[in-house]
Scaffold this active site. Structure first.
Site, PDB file in Angstrom:
ATOM      1  N   ASP A 218      17.834  40.380 123.341  1.00 60.23           N
ATOM      2  CA  ASP A 218      16.979  39.677 122.457  1.00 60.23           C
ATOM      3  C   ASP A 218      16.344  38.322 123.136  1.00 60.23           C
ATOM      4  OD1 ASP A 218      18.372  41.068 120.426  1.00 60.23           O
ATOM      5  OD2 ASP A 218      20.308  39.622 120.477  1.00 60.23           O
ATOM      6  N   ASP A 246      23.212  31.649 120.666  1.00 61.26           N
ATOM      7  CA  ASP A 246      23.527  32.570 119.943  1.00 61.26           C
ATOM      8  C   ASP A 246      25.354  32.911 120.211  1.00 61.26           C
ATOM      9  OD1 ASP A 246      20.933  32.990 118.354  1.00 61.26           O
ATOM     10  OD2 ASP A 246      21.465  34.562 118.668  1.00 61.26           O
ATOM     11  N   ARG A 298      17.692  26.896 111.912  1.00 62.67           N
ATOM     12  CA  ARG A 298      18.872  27.450 112.402  1.00 62.67           C
ATOM     13  C   ARG A 298      19.890  26.468 113.185  1.00 62.67           C
ATOM     14  NH1 ARG A 298      18.643  33.487 113.326  1.00 62.67           N
ATOM     15  NH2 ARG A 298      17.530  34.469 110.872  1.00 62.67           N
TER      16      ARG A 298
END
Length: 488
Positions: A218, A246, A298
């Site tokens: 990612d 993450d 986020r």
């Protein structure tokens, strides 16, 4: 993975015993049975550190206090020792929150990284960071000098590792960056992580005995996947392809503290998806961080789990600060939220793709937070006050202390914050060479010998299967014995 025969016997034994069946629930390794007590412990540690600073400031010169005690319980644990660099592994005792049990490489030997190159992801050169993090044994990894490490592929860690960048200036950039996948007990401290991009479709080594094909990553700064007991402290993260940090797929027991985040869109994702039930056991502490310039959203974005956001400084966002879906518990305490000038982006919180009727009972609480420039937090959860009563038995410190607690967020070592570089036997810096492993903490000052270890930890899947079967067998025996005694 357990063989099919083991799975059959585990299922059979658990079908007879309520205790055995309870052992096969969705609890995650590293998940704390009482998250409220962990929250309470964080408050207690902060209160103790701030009270100690206040007490000493009345008896000694302010400049002495300012150079040491900050009210930040993590920093005050080790930085007040002028000889901290001779006892680096003390850091492992200074964690707080859900990740406080992360051992890192505590008790292991020191690995000194002397080579900043990363030319071969399958056969890494001794002395490189990649060669250090894949080893089977616990290692406390330090650096011989300032380094810019350009990764060719994901840097895949093995368990029981500490990256200790204190005393030097270490930057990790490039392909994939840091991956913590199905491992435990990792501490990452005082490292710059930035400009990470996607990599993969290549072979990458993850241990001395295994390498395999990696699909496209990612591009996260730090990817935590199915891992537990992880602590990320005093790092500076920015400019990555996907998230800066993450944590997904059943990861838990995580503390993210004293970091500086900047220049990024989707900063932090916690939870794989709304439908992934194991993430219900995810527990993350986000403490003493500075969410700085040019961040959009986020901080974090949560799916399921219990997220404690405490004593952080949020200096503007463009869309929202804290978002979520899938009914996560979000406990926001003692933070400072500074809203952007955009009148339509003042709200701290965002329920992502969820109607009010579905999120009104979610436990999202704000306690002691300071709202600046029109910021506001939309709380929810009928009866949440009762549920949080235990957590509030020690009052969280107000965000009025934020400047003090977060003053050193990010990588340490600026002009006003000097740290000693890595030394061997208390002498000068380690130079050159092909990398080295030194003795354990107790041997550091006595050992002049530099050695490579050929020791490897043996796979223990067989012993794990035996332990599980033995435990379930014992539970079955006790259960049947209890029934027999009742009948008698």
């Amino acid at each position: 993975m357990l063989p099919a025969s083991c799975i059959f016997w585990v299922s059979l034994l658990s079908s007879f015993s309520p205790l055995g069946a309870a052992m096969l629930n969705l609890s995650l390794p590293g998940q704390h049975p009482d998250p409220e007590s962990v929250v309470q412990d964080v408050h207690w540690r902060v209160n103790v550190s701030l009270s100690r600073r206040q007490t000493l400031s009345t008896t000694i010169l302010d400049q002495v206090v300012d150079s040491c005690l900050t009210g930040n319980p993590i920093d005050d644990c080790w930085r007040c020792d002028p000889q901290w660099h001779l006892n680096r592994q003390r850091l492992a005792d200074c964690g707080i929150g859900f990740g406080q049990r992360a051992l890192g490489g505590k008790g292991g030997r020191y690995y000194v990284v002397t080579d900043s190159s990363d030319h071969d992801a399958v056969n890494p050169r001794p002395g490189t960071l990649r060669h250090a993090v894949i080893q089977d044994e616990p290692l406390w990894i330090v650096f011989s000098s300032n380094m810019l490490i350009r990764l060719s592929q994901e840097l895949i860690f093995n368990s029981f590792k500490t990256l200790d960048g204190r005393g030097v200036n270490v930057h990790i950039v490039g392909g994939g960056c840091i991956t913590l996948q199905y491992i435990s007990n990792v501490i990452i401290h005082n490292i710059h992580i930035h400009h990470c991009y996607q990599s993969g479709n290549a072979m990458v080594r993850s241990s001395p005995s295994h390498y395999g094909w990696r699909t496209l990553s990612d591009g996260d700064g730090i990817s935590i996947f199915g891992s537990h007991d992880i602590w990320i402290d005093h790092c500076s993260l920015s400019h990555c392809k996907d998230g800066l940090i993450d944590a997904v797929m059943g990861s838990t027991g995580i503390t993210i503290s004293n970091n500086f985040f900047s220049h990024h869109n989707e900063v932090m994702l916690l939870g794989h998806s709304d439908d992934y039930l194991p993430d219900t056991g995810m527990q993350v502490t986000i403490a003493f961080n500075h969410f700085g310039r040019k961040l959009i959203q986020r901080m974090p974005r949560c799916r399921r789990g219990y997220i404690h956001v405490v004593n952080n400084d949020f200096t503007r966002w463009e869309m929202y600060a804290i978002g979520g879906s899938g009914n996560p518990t979000i406990n926001s305490q003692g933070n400072r939220y500074i809203a952007p000038s955009n009148p339509y982006a003042k709200e701290v919180t965002k329920r992502v793709d969820t109607e009010v009727g579905n999120w009104k009972d979610w436990n999202w609480r704000s306690e002691g937070d300071v709202m600046v420039n029109g910021a506001y937090f939309v709380a929810s959860g009928a009866g949440a006050e009762v549920k949080y009563e235990k957590a509030y038995s020690i009052e969280p410190k107000s965000a009025t202390f934020i400047n003090q607690i977060t003053m050193n967020a990010g990588v340490l070592g600026g002009r006003s914050n000097k740290l000693s570089k890595w030394t061997n036997n208390g002498g000068g810096g380690v130079d050159g060479g092909d990398g080295m492993i030194l003795g354990s903490e107790s041997e550091e000052e006595e050992s002049d010998e530099i050695m490579w270890s050929n020791a490897r930890l043996r796979p223990c899947s067989g012993s794990i299967a035996f332990s599980v079967l033995a435990a379930l067998s014992s539970a079955l025996f006790l259960y049947l014995a209890t029934i027999s005694s009742v009948k008698l």
